[in-house]
Design an enzyme around this catalytic site. Sequence first.
Site, mmCIF file in Angstrom:
data_model
loop_
_atom_site.group_PDB
_atom_site.id
_atom_site.type_symbol
_atom_site.label_atom_id
_atom_site.label_comp_id
_atom_site.label_asym_id
_atom_site.label_seq_id
_atom_site.Cartn_x
_atom_site.Cartn_y
_atom_site.Cartn_z
ATOM 1 N N ASP A 236 0.512 5.602 0.817
ATOM 2 C CA ASP A 236 -0.369 6.645 1.320
ATOM 3 C C ASP A 236 -0.933 7.465 0.168
ATOM 4 O O ASP A 236 -0.339 7.543 -0.915
ATOM 5 C CB ASP A 236 0.405 7.595 2.251
ATOM 6 C CG ASP A 236 0.946 6.891 3.483
ATOM 7 O OD1 ASP A 236 0.447 5.808 3.809
ATOM 8 O OD2 ASP A 236 1.872 7.434 4.113
ATOM 9 N N TYR B 43 12.261 2.758 -2.113
ATOM 10 C CA TYR B 43 11.604 4.053 -2.245
ATOM 11 C C TYR B 43 12.645 5.143 -2.495
ATOM 12 O O TYR B 43 13.821 5.004 -2.121
ATOM 13 C CB TYR B 43 10.836 4.410 -0.961
ATOM 14 C CG TYR B 43 9.505 3.722 -0.808
ATOM 15 C CD1 TYR B 43 8.327 4.337 -1.221
ATOM 16 C CD2 TYR B 43 9.410 2.458 -0.230
ATOM 17 C CE1 TYR B 43 7.096 3.716 -1.069
ATOM 18 C CE2 TYR B 43 8.185 1.825 -0.073
ATOM 19 C CZ TYR B 43 7.033 2.468 -0.491
ATOM 20 O OH TYR B 43 5.823 1.839 -0.348
ATOM 21 N N ARG C 205 0.839 -1.182 0.000
ATOM 22 C CA ARG C 205 0.000 0.000 0.000
ATOM 23 C C ARG C 205 0.883 1.244 0.000
ATOM 24 O O ARG C 205 1.986 1.248 0.540
ATOM 25 C CB ARG C 205 -0.893 0.035 1.241
ATOM 26 C CG ARG C 205 -1.823 -1.156 1.380
ATOM 27 C CD ARG C 205 -2.634 -1.014 2.664
ATOM 28 N NE ARG C 205 -3.532 -2.146 2.860
ATOM 29 C CZ ARG C 205 -3.246 -3.202 3.590
ATOM 30 N NH1 ARG C 205 -2.072 -3.290 4.191
ATOM 31 N NH2 ARG C 205 -4.114 -4.173 3.743
ATOM 32 N N ARG D 89 7.917 8.293 5.234
ATOM 33 C CA ARG D 89 7.685 9.735 5.355
ATOM 34 C C ARG D 89 8.066 10.243 6.740
ATOM 35 O O ARG D 89 8.536 11.382 6.879
ATOM 36 C CB ARG D 89 6.228 10.045 5.040
ATOM 37 C CG ARG D 89 5.865 9.797 3.574
ATOM 38 C CD ARG D 89 4.373 9.862 3.363
ATOM 39 N NE ARG D 89 3.851 11.144 3.783
ATOM 40 C CZ ARG D 89 2.565 11.348 4.112
ATOM 41 N NH1 ARG D 89 1.707 10.333 4.084
ATOM 42 N NH2 ARG D 89 2.165 12.538 4.485
#
Length: 250
Positions: free
Chosen positions: A33, A91, A31, A179
């Site tokens: 955000d 990422y 998933r 994040r």
Amino acid sequence: MQPGLRTVCGVLVDALSTVLREPVALTVAGRTDAGVHATGQVAHADLSPTLDTAWLVRRLARLLPPDVRVRAVSPVPPAFDARFSALRRHYRYRVATAVHGADPLRARDTLSWPFPLDVDAVNAASAGLLGEHDFAAFCKRRDGATTVRALQELRWTVDDDGVATAGVSADAFCHSMVRSLVGALLDVGRGRRPVGWPAALLTRTERASEVPVAPAHGLSLVGVDYPADADLAARAERTRRVRVPGEAGP
């Protein structure tokens, strides 16, 4: 998929079901955000083994909206699970440090940072977070899910245009973890926190309210790694057992 909300998964499921004229269930590698991008997302679905994959890519290119693309479709062994067979996710977080901010053509995926950024201090702080730890201080906890993760890479580089990019890789990430890590490290980079502060938070067993969460748009999922075909089933079973105790499925 989320009822009443437009999601990448929902858009893909609708397009696949329309093209193939049958209901399609999709499992994705992870998933993201709302507002986070993915250039290397992986998903699997159970489709006919006789399907012309090149034809499917062409049909989806015509049907999908401009902000969702399928780059390739490939057959995989029955044991493959896009989520649980994954070895690691990669990422990238982009931060524009120039006074003028992000280039307009990259503004959708780059954070404009209006403060100084000491990349050496940020990399020193990042090194203290590597390895397997409980990242509860950096995660939004979900019932029944562990916050222990193995962080394999966290390093910042700066290009000639003044864009600092954080490369972050781990076996998996919990909700808002990347994040939150970036937000904490940006506080170090601007001098608000000492170099050792992010690593010191690893002793926490609950989310640290003082950790800022970096804006979603600077983050992109850029790749997912999988083991050899012979190891897919074992990897999926191990991940299910360790990561999501008591959870019924992806």
